[in-house]
Scaffold this motif. Sequence first.
Motif, short mmCIF file in Angstrom:
data_model
loop_
_atom_site.label_atom_id
_atom_site.label_comp_id
_atom_site.label_asym_id
_atom_site.label_seq_id
_atom_site.Cartn_x
_atom_site.Cartn_y
_atom_site.Cartn_z
N LYS A 23 8.18 -0.66 2.36
CA LYS A 23 8.81 -0.65 3.67
C LYS A 23 7.75 -0.49 4.75
O LYS A 23 6.94 0.43 4.71
CB LYS A 23 9.82 0.50 3.72
CG LYS A 23 10.20 0.92 5.09
CD LYS A 23 11.69 1.07 5.25
CE LYS A 23 12.04 1.40 6.68
NZ LYS A 23 11.86 0.43 7.68
N THR A 24 7.74 -1.42 5.70
CA THR A 24 6.78 -1.37 6.81
C THR A 24 7.56 -1.49 8.12
O THR A 24 8.77 -1.69 8.11
CB THR A 24 5.79 -2.55 6.74
OG1 THR A 24 6.51 -3.74 7.09
CG2 THR A 24 5.19 -2.71 5.36
N ASP A 25 6.84 -1.42 9.22
CA ASP A 25 7.50 -1.58 10.52
C ASP A 25 8.07 -2.98 10.70
O ASP A 25 8.95 -3.20 11.53
CB ASP A 25 6.49 -1.31 11.65
CG ASP A 25 6.20 0.17 11.77
OD1 ASP A 25 7.00 0.97 11.22
OD2 ASP A 25 5.17 0.54 12.39
N THR A 26 7.55 -3.93 9.92
CA THR A 26 8.02 -5.31 10.09
C THR A 26 8.94 -5.76 8.96
O THR A 26 9.19 -6.95 8.79
CB THR A 26 6.82 -6.28 10.19
OG1 THR A 26 5.90 -5.98 9.14
CG2 THR A 26 6.12 -6.16 11.53
N GLY A 27 9.44 -4.80 8.18
CA GLY A 27 10.39 -5.16 7.14
C GLY A 27 9.93 -4.73 5.75
O GLY A 27 8.88 -4.09 5.60
N ILE A 28 10.73 -5.07 4.74
CA ILE A 28 10.40 -4.69 3.36
C ILE A 28 9.77 -5.89 2.65
O ILE A 28 10.31 -7.00 2.66
CB ILE A 28 11.67 -4.23 2.61
CG1 ILE A 28 12.19 -2.92 3.22
CG2 ILE A 28 11.37 -4.04 1.12
CD1 ILE A 28 13.43 -2.36 2.55
N GLU B 289 -0.05 -9.00 3.37
CA GLU B 289 1.31 -9.50 3.40
C GLU B 289 1.38 -11.00 3.67
O GLU B 289 0.49 -11.58 4.29
CB GLU B 289 2.12 -8.74 4.47
CG GLU B 289 1.92 -9.18 5.90
CD GLU B 289 0.66 -8.62 6.56
OE1 GLU B 289 -0.30 -8.28 5.84
OE2 GLU B 289 0.63 -8.57 7.80
N ASN B 290 2.46 -11.59 3.18
CA ASN B 290 2.77 -12.98 3.47
C ASN B 290 4.11 -12.99 4.20
O ASN B 290 5.15 -12.75 3.59
CB ASN B 290 2.83 -13.77 2.16
CG ASN B 290 3.21 -15.22 2.39
OD1 ASN B 290 3.65 -15.60 3.48
ND2 ASN B 290 3.03 -16.04 1.37
N ASN B 291 4.06 -13.25 5.50
CA ASN B 291 5.28 -13.12 6.30
C ASN B 291 6.26 -14.27 6.11
O ASN B 291 7.41 -14.18 6.52
CB ASN B 291 4.92 -12.98 7.78
CG ASN B 291 4.44 -11.57 8.09
OD1 ASN B 291 5.03 -10.60 7.63
ND2 ASN B 291 3.34 -11.46 8.82
N GLU C 255 0.54 -1.33 6.89
CA GLU C 255 0.77 -0.10 6.14
C GLU C 255 2.24 0.09 5.89
O GLU C 255 3.08 -0.33 6.69
CB GLU C 255 0.24 1.09 6.93
CG GLU C 255 -1.26 1.24 6.82
CD GLU C 255 -1.76 2.48 7.54
OE1 GLU C 255 -1.03 3.49 7.57
OE2 GLU C 255 -2.89 2.41 8.05
N GLY C 256 2.55 0.73 4.78
CA GLY C 256 3.95 0.98 4.48
C GLY C 256 4.10 2.03 3.40
O GLY C 256 3.13 2.69 3.00
#
Length: 293
Positions: free
Chosen positions: A17-22, A48-50, A3-4
């Motif tokens: 923007k999420t807890d793990t970055g944009i 997402e694709n990290n 989520e973001g």
Amino acid sequence: MVEGIIVKGIGGFYYVKTDTGIYECRARGVFRENKITPLIGDRVKIRENNLDMTGYVEEIMERETELIRPPVANVTQAVIVMSVKSPSLNLWLLDRFLVLAEEQKLNVVIVINKIDLDNNSIGKNIYENYSNMGYKVILSSCTLNKEIDTLKEVLKDEVTVFAGPSGVGKSSILNRIQPNLKLKTGEISEKTKRGKHTTRHVELIELDAGGYVLDTPGFSSLKLDFIETEGELQQYFKDIRKYSGHCKFNSCLHVKEPDCEVKKQLELGNISKERYNNYLNFLDEIKRNTRRY
Ligand SMILES: Nc1nc2c(ncn2[C@@H]2O[C@H](COP(=O)(O)OP(=O)(O)OP(=O)(O)O)[C@@H](O)[C@H]2O)c(=O)[nH]1
Ligand SMILES: [Zn+2]
């Protein structure tokens, strides 16, 4: 899925923007097919694709609010900025912005800036009058760094749009709150006494002290054409709304009706003359607007 919040949109890409970055995201085709456009401020779920920090917007949460100009979702608060001088305080404009913000059901904070230039207690008068109505009023100065910390506190945990005429110091205030923003501030042109509009594209900025602010001023259209009936206007005047339930007639517009509580409170000085006159002025405008239909 994570989520973001969409903080920026450029050429079909949404920056989430999420807890793990944009993540740089595209919207799924299904949104376009259903004519849904993701907005800045939308709370979304993305696939997402990290590896390369890209993704797809899969789901848009229900919007709490939706501003039209600029188009942005889930704004919770409006900070309405006026200055005591250069440009001088304009109560008609202040009341106008208040109506626009009230209609959007936003939490409202009034900032009277350039208080360093105030040698006629202009700020104090506004403070007394509008605090009485129930508004939070802050008398600030960028040059003296006055009340900047109070403003930081006010912006915490909120999604805020700044509004107010050109040149009052909206960008200067934001730069004071967060110096790394480096928003352009316009020197007021001496000829016209009007500031240049130097803030442009729309982006939601996350503040170090917490909260988000929109980098573009809100309510750029001051039209009242969203108000459909004359009776609606009083809802957006906090002070008039407070007394209107005690008028003799339910349909009282507080103009010439008998046994009007609002006019009684006006006589008693509990509603200011300027406010009331602006109410009448806006009412006139709505009358003219609605007559067309
Ligand atoms: N004396 C004084 N001047 C200020 C203060 N805050 C801002 N200014 C000046 O006012 C001018 C306009 O400031 P801006 O921050 O560009 O105003 P703005 O509201 O963002 O204007 P737009 O971008 O046109 O909407 C600049 O020259 C600032 O230096 C203040 O508290 N006191
Ligand atoms: Zn009345």
